[in-house]
Structures are given as structure tokens and as C-alpha cells.
Design an enzyme around this catalytic site. Structure first.
Site, short mmCIF file in Angstrom:
data_model
loop_
_atom_site.label_atom_id
_atom_site.label_comp_id
_atom_site.label_asym_id
_atom_site.label_seq_id
_atom_site.Cartn_x
_atom_site.Cartn_y
_atom_site.Cartn_z
N ASP A 14 -10.57 10.30 10.61
CA ASP A 14 -10.50 9.83 9.09
C ASP A 14 -11.21 8.36 8.54
OD1 ASP A 14 -9.95 9.87 6.69
OD2 ASP A 14 -8.15 9.62 6.62
N GLY A 52 1.17 -1.31 -0.10
CA GLY A 52 0.21 -0.25 -0.03
C GLY A 52 0.97 1.46 0.06
N GLU A 53 0.15 2.30 -0.31
CA GLU A 53 0.93 3.92 -0.30
C GLU A 53 -0.41 4.18 0.12
OE1 GLU A 53 4.49 6.50 -2.99
OE2 GLU A 53 3.46 4.28 -4.02
N GLY A 54 -0.24 5.99 0.54
CA GLY A 54 -0.28 6.53 1.05
C GLY A 54 0.10 8.00 1.20
N GLY A 97 3.01 8.07 3.35
CA GLY A 97 4.58 6.83 3.66
C GLY A 97 4.00 5.57 2.32
#
Length: 310
Positions: A138, A11-13, A16
Site C-alpha cells: 500500500d 488523522g483517522e483511517g 483506527g
């Protein structure tokens, strides 16, 4: 990173990249969150320290993802130091899980009992956060991780989390992913509390029920705050001073057409009356009237749930 083996990016957000890896010492699967940060003269950025401190404070709940350790690589002549947060590894998140069920030829939705179980665990996790004074800000299906084998749901990603202080301070309204954002934040309020998390829980509840089709299709397609500010009143009715005192004085308030609130029971025919009642309490315009996580746990909707498993 010689402590870990078989690194695989999963994953990537915004903050990071996330890797799946094996801890060589224990053989345990872990998730490594590689933080995007510039470590300057002042050390690690306060936003990163805040996330770490919140995770450490909330460690005692099984319904909050566990931070196992924090690793800081050494600075070399060719590279800057890198910070890794080491988490327990979980199979998937709620969004991917729901998507996989809808694509399945056997089952196209979550069963009512599974929705009930996941929602109860989510309320358990939110209650744990709130009673420790932590606002997540969130909550959405992507930030709810699942251990599919044990059927456990855990809250993750506290990058926008805050520990509430007294007297209350003002906060940015630019938080919570748009389609799970409470009306008071959409209208520019900078003073909000635990109610914004409970609104998000209500939205998650709504999108998890496939029979609530119009709600699900509309909420996940919102791209702009202006769209959300129109969509929510069409579902929940036009906000007024009677139902939400002070709403007309919020920064982004403007006059709305007069919409009556929809009957959520008609919108979600597979949701039993107690479920409709709980959902309506989570989507109250007035945060003071919106159900708390603790109140939700005691709601009759969960009466049939075997709570001994939790």
C-alpha cells in the site's frame, strides 16, 4: 493513558484514529495509533499482530517509521481494552507536503533535487523491506511520512504488509490504493511479489513531478478498477503476451484497443533522460523485468545525488 499529555487527533483511517501527544516521561512528541479491534477469546486479532511484528522486524532502518511501544489499556466494567501503537511523530506526509507546495505562491512544485532525494530514500526503505522479505502492498504519498527539518522520508502503515514465504502462496488482489496498483493486480492476479511495490514507487515518482501533468491528473482521479485498466494501457501501451507473458490468462483480462506506449520524456519535459529511463523501468508490465529497489538505487538517475547524507 496517563503516560501521555495533550492528545490531539491528527488523522483517522480504516484501522483506527491517530493522535499527537507528548510522552510525559521523556517530553518527546509521539503519534498514538488507536486500533479498532475486538479483543475476544482468541486475544488480539492476527492482522494487528502481523503489523506489529513487521514493524519490529524492520526497526533498524531510518527509512521505516519507528514503532516505539505497544500499549494495551486494561479492561474495565464499562469499557473494553484498547490497543495503542506508539510511533515517533513526524511533521507531515508526502501528499500534504506536495499539496502545500502546489498551493504556495512562491513554489508550485517539488524541485528536481528534492524529488531525487525523496525517491532515493523511498527506494532505500523499500529495499530494506524487500531484503527482509516484507511486501508493503500500500505504498502511496499518504503513507510516506516526512521529517521536514532533516529532510527524511519514512515508510509507514504496514496494515496490508505481508512477509513472503516459500513456497509462494496466493494473495488477495484487493490491495494497494487503486491509482498506485500494478497492472497484474488490476487484472486479478493472486500470485505477485515485490514488483507490485516497485510499480507503486513508479506511480509516486510520476505524481511528484508537476510537469508530468496528464499522468498526475489522471492517476489521482481514478475511482474504479475499470478506469485504471484502461488508463494504464493508454500510457504504457496495450499489454500483450510478448511484453507480459500470461497476461491474457489473468482473471480480469479482456481485449483492448491497440495503443502504443507513450514517450514518457514528452509527457514529463522537466524530467531528465535518466529519470525517464528509471520511471519506465518501474512501470514495466512484466514484473520479472521491472526494476528492483536495489537496482533502482544504482541507477544513473541518482548519479548526481550526494549519497553521503544518507
Amino acid at each position: 493513558m496517563e503516560k501521555y499529555d495533550n492528545l490531539e487527533k491528527i488523522g483517522e483511517g480504516t484501522y483506527g484514529k491517530v493522535y499527537k501527544a507528548t510522552d510525559k516521561a521523556t517530553g518527546r512528541l509521539v503519534a498514538l495509533k488507536k486500533m479498532h479491534l475486538e479483543i475476544g477469546d482468541q486475544g488480539i486479532p492476527p492482522t494487528t499482530l502481523r503489523e506489529i511484528s513487521l514493524l519490529k522486524m524492520l526497526y533498524m532502518s531510518i527509512y521505516v517509521v519507528h514503532l516505539l511501544s505497544v500499549e494495551l489499556t486494561e479492561k474495565t466494567s464499562n469499557s473494553k481494552p484498547v490497543l495503542f501503537l506508539v510511533f515517533e511523530h513526524l511533521d507531515t506526509d508526502l501528499k500534504k507536503y506536495m499539496d502545500s507546495r502546489r498551493c504556495s505562491p512562491v513554489s508550485k512544485s517539488l524541485s528536481p533535487s528534492r524529488i531525487q532525494s525523496f525517491l532515493y530514500q523511498l527506494c532505500m526503505g523499500v529495499f530494506h523491506c524487500h531484503r527482509h522479505g516484507v511486501l508493503h502492498r500500500d505504498l502511496k504519498p499518504q503513507n510516506l511520512l516526512l521529517d521536514q527539518r532533516r529532510g527524511i522520508l519514512k515508510i509507514a502503515d504496514f496494515g496490508l504488509g505481508r512477509a513472503l514465504i516459500f513456497p509462494p502462496k496466493s494473495y488477495t488482489p484487493g490491495v494497494v490504493t487503486l491509482c498506485y496498483r500494478a497492472l497484474e493486480i488490476l487484472l486479478g492476479s493472486t500470485h505477485y511479489s515485490f514488483g507490485v511495490d516497485m510499480w507503486s514507487v513508479g506511480c509516486i515518482f510520476g505524481v511528484s513531478d508537476s510537469s508530468f501533468l496528464s499522468f498526475r491528473l489522471n492517476i489521482i482521479s481514478l475511482n474504479h478498477a475499470a478506469d485504471a485498466v484502461i488508463f494504464i494501457p493508454r500510457i504504457c501501451g496495450t499489454p500483450t503476451e510478448e511484453v507480459r507473458p500470461g497476461v491474457t490468462s489473468l482473471r480480469d483480462w479482456h481485449a483492448y484497443p491497440q495503443w502504443k506506449p507513450r514517450n514518457l520524456g514528452l509527457a514529463a519535459p522537466s524530467l531528465e533522460p535518466d529519470g525517464v529511463d528509471l520511471l519506465s523501468k518501474m512501470l514495466k508490465y512484466n514484473p520479472a523485468e521491472r526494476t528492483s529497489a536495489k537496482e533502482a538505487l544504482d541507477h544513473p538517475y541518482f548519479r548526481s545525488l550526494d549519497k553521503s547524507q544518507f
